[in-house]
Scaffold this active site. Structure first.
Site, PDB file in Angstrom:
ATOM      1  N   LYS A   1     -17.617  29.328  -8.735  1.00 56.80           N
ATOM      2  CA  LYS A   1     -17.633  29.795 -10.124  1.00 56.80           C
ATOM      3  C   LYS A   1     -18.662  30.917 -10.222  1.00 56.80           C
ATOM      4  CE  LYS A   1     -17.356  24.947 -10.263  1.00 56.80           C
ATOM      5  NZ  LYS A   1     -15.965  24.750 -10.208  1.00 56.80           N
TER       6      LYS A   1
ATOM      7  N   ASP B   1     -40.219  19.355  -6.079  1.00 58.73           N
ATOM      8  CA  ASP B   1     -41.600  19.653  -6.481  1.00 58.73           C
ATOM      9  C   ASP B   1     -41.698  20.610  -7.661  1.00 58.73           C
ATOM     10  OD1 ASP B   1     -42.542  18.010  -4.456  1.00 58.73           O
ATOM     11  OD2 ASP B   1     -42.698  19.650  -3.001  1.00 58.73           O
TER      12      ASP B   1
ATOM     13  N   HIS C   1     -13.379  26.588  -5.018  1.00 62.22           N
ATOM     14  CA  HIS C   1     -14.127  25.842  -6.022  1.00 62.22           C
ATOM     15  C   HIS C   1     -15.310  26.619  -6.581  1.00 62.22           C
ATOM     16  CE1 HIS C   1     -16.386  22.342  -7.741  1.00 62.22           C
ATOM     17  NE2 HIS C   1     -15.166  21.918  -7.982  1.00 62.22           N
TER      18      HIS C   1
ATOM     19  N   ASP D   1     -20.688  45.148 -12.832  1.00 66.13           N
ATOM     20  CA  ASP D   1     -21.255  46.491 -12.640  1.00 66.13           C
ATOM     21  C   ASP D   1     -22.297  46.577 -11.531  1.00 66.13           C
ATOM     22  OD1 ASP D   1     -19.617  47.316 -14.676  1.00 66.13           O
ATOM     23  OD2 ASP D   1     -21.192  47.443 -16.193  1.00 66.13           O
TER      24      ASP D   1
ATOM     25  N   LYS E   1     -24.704  20.783 -11.393  1.00 61.27           N
ATOM     26  CA  LYS E   1     -25.068  20.446 -10.008  1.00 61.27           C
ATOM     27  C   LYS E   1     -26.424  21.081  -9.732  1.00 61.27           C
ATOM     28  CE  LYS E   1     -20.298  20.334  -9.685  1.00 61.27           C
ATOM     29  NZ  LYS E   1     -19.333  20.947 -10.611  1.00 61.27           N
TER      30      LYS E   1
ATOM     31  N   HIS F   1     -21.451  18.265 -16.009  1.00 60.25           N
ATOM     32  CA  HIS F   1     -20.804  18.905 -14.869  1.00 60.25           C
ATOM     33  C   HIS F   1     -21.818  19.695 -14.033  1.00 60.25           C
ATOM     34  CE1 HIS F   1     -17.732  21.871 -13.146  1.00 60.25           C
ATOM     35  NE2 HIS F   1     -17.292  20.696 -12.775  1.00 60.25           N
TER      36      HIS F   1
END
Length: 433
Positions: A353, A180, A351, A358, A175, A173
């Site tokens: 996450k 380089d 979408h 703090d 991404k 999952h």
């Protein structure tokens, strides 16, 4: 006395056999989910300040992900800012490009990125593209042909095969984009029309991504290389992939935490529990798919009950997987009772996450707050100890809350009985969500 044993009619033999096989398969995998109904977690000793070196040492110890210093990050919100940086990173690569994604679907952006990769490959840049075989099913196959003909090295991660059916649930999952070995991008965005724009309507999703420079890029390269090795058998080495990376002046500590499906608890679970358990003042969690097991519901409640201002932001009616929303809503009652404030994002599919604690530490990546991310998928998240970066993330969280609806406990208690029934039914399937 002879006892007649009832015989299964022939027409039912196949369905019964398949049901028995499915039940046995599901039960045989239960070791992986041994904690689903068991005890949760506890923190031995006093909590740590998430802005301290001691907290970083704990993160490093739990996850085996090295902490690097002298890194810089750009926070990117929504496709209008994410994709220009994505294409720029590709265009500026001189030697190597590594792209790993769970989602590569359709739309102009899918063609734009494919064409950019093809151009760089024709100009002599080594371009590796790794696509999850399940997540990228909707992809235009013509783009695959085009990339391969241009010299792009394209591989598919865990194609579905009869002899590997037990692994069909275990996807990558992640991404990740690395150019380089020096510049990296990570977050929640997929390559598809849905992620373009600025979350201005239900057809354009809200997401968060990060571009980073500094030694931490080696961790992003590792997240790619690990999955690439499995898919191709090729080990990526040498300065074109792993150059010397000096700490940047004014940079901050970061780490890339990788998590893989395995028996027992994953790095993602350990990391998130540690962060929740160490929160002292405030904790803001944005979860695209929220369907946690009981241990994490209690971890959020424990934080709220010790005085932490806990806020949870999840998708509203525009979620693309309504069944996940229903399953997650089964946890609202307990969360509201213990003082967690719950918000549902209204404009479009949320979408992103992210987790911010703090005002000092944050995580941005592909990890959802559900069993699929914690137990079934290969995931990666960037963790930063930086008040400046977290302030930007906090400001975006406030903007998101301004277009969200807070769940009112009194109104929640008055929801229809049919809604409650759906929630309880879907809660039983939480293990696979």
């Amino acid at each position: 006395m002879k006892v007649e044993v009832p015989r299964v009619p022939a027409r039912w033999s196949w369905p019964v056999g398949l049901a028995a096989f499915g039940t046995a398969w599901y039960a045989s995998d239960s070791l992986r989910h041994r904690r689903e109904q068991g005890h949760g977690y506890r923190l031995a000793g006093d909590g740590l300040d998430v802005g301290s070196e001691a907290f970083l040492h704990a993160c490093e110890s739990l996850t085996a992900a090295p902490i690097s210093v002298g890194n810089k990050a750009e926070l990117l919100i929504n496709g209008d800012r994410i994709f220009p940086c994505f294409l720029e990173t590709i265009e500026q690569a001189q030697n190597t490009i590594n792209l790993l994604t769970y989602v590569y679907w359709k739309g102009d952006i899918a063609h734009d990125i494919a064409h950019a990769l093809c151009r760089r490959a024709r100009e002599g840049v080594r371009v590796n593209v790794l696509l999850d075989a399940v997540g990228t099913i909707p992809m235009d196959r013509g783009l695959l042909k085009e990339m391969r003909e241009a010299g792009v090295h394209v591989a598919r991660f865990r194609p579905v095969k009869p002899y590997a059916v037990r692994r069909v649930n275990n996807r990558t999952h992640r991404k990740v984009l690395v150019a380089d070995g020096r510049v990296g991008m990570i977050g929640g965005v997929g390559i598809a029309e849905e992620w373009t724009g600025d979350a201005q309507d239900p057809d354009h999703w809200r997401d968060t991504h990060v571009r980073v420079h500094g030694p931490v890029v080696r961790g992003l390269q590792g997240a790619f290389a690990e999955n690439w090795l499995e898919a191709t058998g090729e080990v990526l080495v040498g300065p074109d992939f792993l150059p010397e990376l000096e700490p940047l002046e004014g940079g901050c500590p970061m780490q890339v935490v990788r998590s893989v499906a395995e028996v027992g608890d994953t790095n993602a679970e350990a990391l998130y529990f540690l962060a929740l358990a160490c929160a002292r003042e405030r904790l803001d969690l944005t979860a695209a798919y929220f369907a946690p097991r009981p241990a994490f519901i209690e971890a959020l409640c424990d934080a709220a009950e010790r005085g932490v201002a806990v806020r949870l932001l999840v998708p509203g009616e525009h979620i693309d997987k309504e069944f996940v929303r229903v399953a997650g809503r089964a946890a609202y009652r307990r969360l509201l009772e213990c003082g967690v404030r719950v918000f549902e994002y209204c404009p479009t599919m949320l979408h992103a996450k992210t987790l911010a604690v703090d005002g000092a530490w944050a995580s941005v990546g592909s990890v959802n707050f559900d069993n699929r991310s914690f137990q079934l998928h290969d995931e990666a998240t960037l963790c930063l100890q930086s008040p400046e970066f977290v302030a930007q993330l906090d400001a975006q969280f406030e903007r998101d809350l301004s277009v969200s609806e807070e769940i009112d406990p009194a109104r929640w208690d008055g929801r229809p009985v049919t809604h409650r029934a759906r929630e309880q039914v879907m809660r039983l399937a939480r293990r696979e969500l």
